[in-house]
Write an enzyme that holds these catalytic residues in place. Structure first.
Site, PDB file in Angstrom:
ATOM      1  CG  ASP A  26      -0.985   7.546   0.125  1.00  0.00           C
ATOM      2  OD1 ASP A  26      -2.027   7.702  -0.862  1.00  0.00           O
ATOM      3  OD2 ASP A  26      -0.677   8.510  -0.019  1.00  0.00           O
TER       4      ASP A  26
ATOM      5  CG  ASP B  76      -2.347   1.344   1.886  1.00  0.00           C
ATOM      6  OD1 ASP B  76      -2.172   1.609   0.770  1.00  0.00           O
ATOM      7  OD2 ASP B  76      -1.417   2.218   3.083  1.00  0.00           O
TER       8      ASP B  76
HETATM    9  C1  XBP Z   1      -5.164   6.339   0.833  1.00  0.00           C
HETATM   10  C2  XBP Z   1      -6.177   7.188   0.253  1.00  0.00           C
HETATM   11  C3  XBP Z   1      -6.416   8.158  -1.125  1.00  0.00           C
HETATM   12  C4  XBP Z   1      -5.303   9.191   0.031  1.00  0.00           C
HETATM   13  C5  XBP Z   1      -5.693  10.647  -0.855  1.00  0.00           C
HETATM   14  O1  XBP Z   1      -4.998   5.547  -0.014  1.00  0.00           O
HETATM   15  O2  XBP Z   1      -7.334   6.823   0.187  1.00  0.00           O
HETATM   16  O3  XBP Z   1      -7.251   8.827  -1.058  1.00  0.00           O
HETATM   17  O4  XBP Z   1      -5.969   9.450   1.041  1.00  0.00           O
HETATM   18  O5  XBP Z   1      -4.663  10.305  -2.165  1.00  0.00           O
HETATM   19  P1  XBP Z   1      -3.924   4.697   0.032  1.00  0.00           P
HETATM   20  P2  XBP Z   1      -6.151  10.708  -3.441  1.00  0.00           P
HETATM   21  O6  XBP Z   1      -4.501   3.188  -0.078  1.00  0.00           O
HETATM   22  O7  XBP Z   1      -2.714   4.174  -0.885  1.00  0.00           O
HETATM   23  O8  XBP Z   1      -3.675   3.960   1.508  1.00  0.00           O
HETATM   24  O9  XBP Z   1      -6.338  12.102  -3.005  1.00  0.00           O
HETATM   25  O10 XBP Z   1      -5.220  11.020  -4.561  1.00  0.00           O
HETATM   26  O11 XBP Z   1      -7.066   9.611  -3.618  1.00  0.00           O
HETATM   27 MG    MG Z   2      -3.287   3.089   3.327  1.00  0.00          MG
END
Ligand code: XBP
Ligand code: MG
Length: 257
Positions: free
Chosen positions: A12, A10
């Site tokens: 973020d 993953d």
């Molecule tokens: C986390 C998310 C993303 C980010 C924001 O992604 O839910 O929406 O918070 O990025 P991950 P965007 O699956 O990597 O934990 O505004 O590009 O969606």
């Molecule tokens: Mg994440």
């Protein structure tokens, strides 16, 4: 159980503590368009229950400014806001403001040295993934990942399994040969729904989530001077999550000396 052949990262909250950077970028975009909307940390922590930036904005409007959703140009305005947010976020990454979490670079190197394949399964946009990798590991890092599932490459975002199923298909591997690294309850649900064994390294926004179904839970992968602290699945002899420990968990040998 087939041997461990790929790590599915993953982004973020897992590869880097990016969510405050996202939050600031959302607020900058709102200001650019003249809105006085402000997502502080407590509110953003709640909004993170909705994955995907556009869906998150839409969810916020439904609760706080429902009149916006009645406008004919609502979807185009949400897309414009999210596009501007992404510009601000990518610029922040370019400024070197966000670094990889402890142990991420180490584990990626270990996996590459041992011939274990790498993939990314994220809800954020491809542009954000590219900017994070280029500004932390260098441009060549994009080639280290055999599959990068990001943003709208699937119809249903996490906690749906789609993004993990897309990665497994691209890798040509069964779920049993892979292990996912996630930070959130939505990410854990997505990986588990795809049948992928999952290790959770929670971040400040997700530490209180329900991580039922994870094979191990820690506050990071850990590295030299920043040991991992385990909520579950830990091995007293280990202070970092490395390929040896991942293989033990994957093969069910962890905790057996
Ligand atoms: C986390 C998310 C993303 C980010 C924001 O992604 O839910 O929406 O918070 O990025 P991950 P965007 O699956 O990597 O934990 O505004 O590009 O969606
Ligand atoms: Mg994440």
């Amino acid at each position: 159980m087939p041997p461990l052949q790929a790590l599915l990262f993953d982004v973020d909250g897992t590869m880097a503590d990016t969510e405050d950077g996202h939050r600031r970028a959302f607020n900058q975009a709102f200001r650019d368009f003249g809105y006085d909307w402000l997502w502080d940390r407590p509110l953003y922590g709640q909004l993170l229950a909705v994955t995907g930036g556009r869906a998150r904005i839409r969810h916020y409007l439904a609760g706080s400014h429902p009149e916006m959703l009645d406008r004919d140009d609502c979807e185009s305005r949400i897309a414009e806001l999210h596009g501007r947010k992404t510009e601000h976020y990518v610029a922040a990454l370019g400024g070197g403001g966000i670094t990889l979490r402890p142990g991420v670079e180490r584990l990626i190197s270990e996996a590459r040295e041992q011939g274990v394949r790498l993939a990314i399964a994220t809800t954020t946009t491809p542009l954000n993934v590219q900017a994070l990798l280029e500004n932390t590991l260098g441009r060549q890092a994009l080639d280290w990942f055999d599959a990068i599932a990001a943003g709208d490459c699937v119809e249903h975002l996490k906690p749906a399994p789609d993004v993990y199923l897309w990665v497994l298909d691209k890798l040509g591997l069964p779920a049993a040969a892979c292990l996912a690294l996630e930070d959130s309850a939505n990410g854990l649900k997505a990986a588990r729904a795809a049948g992928v064994m999952t290790v959770v390294t929670h971040c400040p926004y997700t530490r209180d989530h329900d991580f039922g179904g994870a094979i191990a839970i820690a506050d990071s992968l850990g590295d030299g001077d920043r040991p991992a602290h385990f909520d579950s699945g830990g091995n007293s002899a280990k202070t970092v999550i490395d390929m040896d420990l991942l293989r033990r968990w994957h093969d069910g040998r962890a905790g057996k000396g």
